[in-house]
Design an enzyme around this catalytic site. Sequence first.
Site, PDB file in Angstrom:
ATOM      1  CD  GLU A 323     -52.668  88.697 -18.717  1.00  0.00           C
ATOM      2  OE1 GLU A 323     -53.383  89.253 -17.862  1.00  0.00           O
ATOM      3  OE2 GLU A 323     -52.186  89.305 -19.692  1.00  0.00           O
ATOM      4  CG  HIS A 324     -55.385  86.288 -21.416  1.00  0.00           C
ATOM      5  ND1 HIS A 324     -54.679  87.470 -21.293  1.00  0.00           N
ATOM      6  CD2 HIS A 324     -56.431  86.372 -20.554  1.00  0.00           C
ATOM      7  CE1 HIS A 324     -55.276  88.233 -20.392  1.00  0.00           C
ATOM      8  NE2 HIS A 324     -56.335  87.599 -19.926  1.00  0.00           N
TER       9      HIS A 324
END
EC number: 1.1.1.23
Length: 428
Positions: A323-324
């Site tokens: 996601e990050h």
Amino acid sequence: MQILVYDNLDEKQKEEALKRPAISAKDEISKIVSSIIKEVQEKGDEALIEQALKFDKAEISKIKITQEEITQASKRLDKDLQEAILVAYENIKKFHEAQIPHEIALETTKGVKCEVLTRPIEKVGLYIPGGLAPLFSTVLMLAIPAKIAGCEKIVLASPAKINDAVLFCAKLCGVDEIYQMGGAGAIAALAYGTQSVLKVDKIFGPGNAFVTEAKRQVSSDINGAAIDMQAGPSEVLVIADDLANEKFVASDLLSQAEHGADSQVILVCLSQDFAKKASDEVQSQLELLPRKELASKSIANSRIIIAKDLNQALEISNLYAPEHLIIQTQNPRELLKGVKHAGSVFLGAYSPESMGDYASGTNHVLPTYGLTKTHSSLGLADFSKRMTVQELSKEGFLALGKSVEILAQNEHLDAHKNAVTFRLESLK
């Protein structure tokens, strides 16, 4: 944190090293959510008021928040916080205004005009979780692009009692209606409507396993509502070389770990020495966190992986599809070329995830659980849809007519062929 040397692992162990925590009791959650949705469909506002007491321990007599309540919340809010919100608002607005699409119009063949037009989704519902950490920043991330896209009706739901900062952000962004309702019931109300709640076309926003399941269920019902994306637990992968600051790296790992017990953080570094320093720093910082208990459970699902070089570190990141993705190396932009899958990328020592979460301008609503292989971060396009237009003159029609007749005939679609043939005959 568990430390693994990637080259010492067999294929199965490598797969295990990048495995996400299982989402537990899925069948049980599905049944509970189905029951909650049914209650809202049958009893409307009454069900929402009962659920507020049952799940949120909140006694409410109405669903819709009044303008006076919103005004009073804004007056109570700390001025420094208001100013910080305004800084974030301006950057998020700038970044999303830059995403306004240009209309496409061209002539594919002489006399054949084709266009792409963009139109906003008319009615959108924004869900903002409650709890100990009110996500007022998510109001900005959802409502700003909705407003820029031109959505006619923007409504927001959050569990009672709604945080003052959430109400302030909603007012700032031009949200039309605010409802004090939470969980799966709120998603059901937005999808199907009640006496007080507007039925929307699409629902946006994060939530717990019950909210996620409710979004899944209403989006699979033709009478329900579309959703932004299926969200899983939050996650981050950090790539760091030996010159990275272990204090910075540890703080980035923990800023994700404190989201919840099911969050996952992974550090990919290049040496045992840095892995040990980073692990020790995580433990030191963890002891000082108010949300230590939650973050500790997340750290238990997390690990440090030692890669032989930065190319292998990128390979690991692309397999995980985070996601990050935070890259703290000497030349982080050089590595960006090799990044295939990530929701949002943070380059360099002074680009912590916190900046993207709040105020850099990018959107913090991101695909999780490996979905970055096929899905994008939330943006202006999610609040609109495209439609194509074609217009043919007689000249254009004659230029394409024979080809389309042959194509339709060979697909055995006679009515398609006739629609062209009859027109061709009329032009003889």
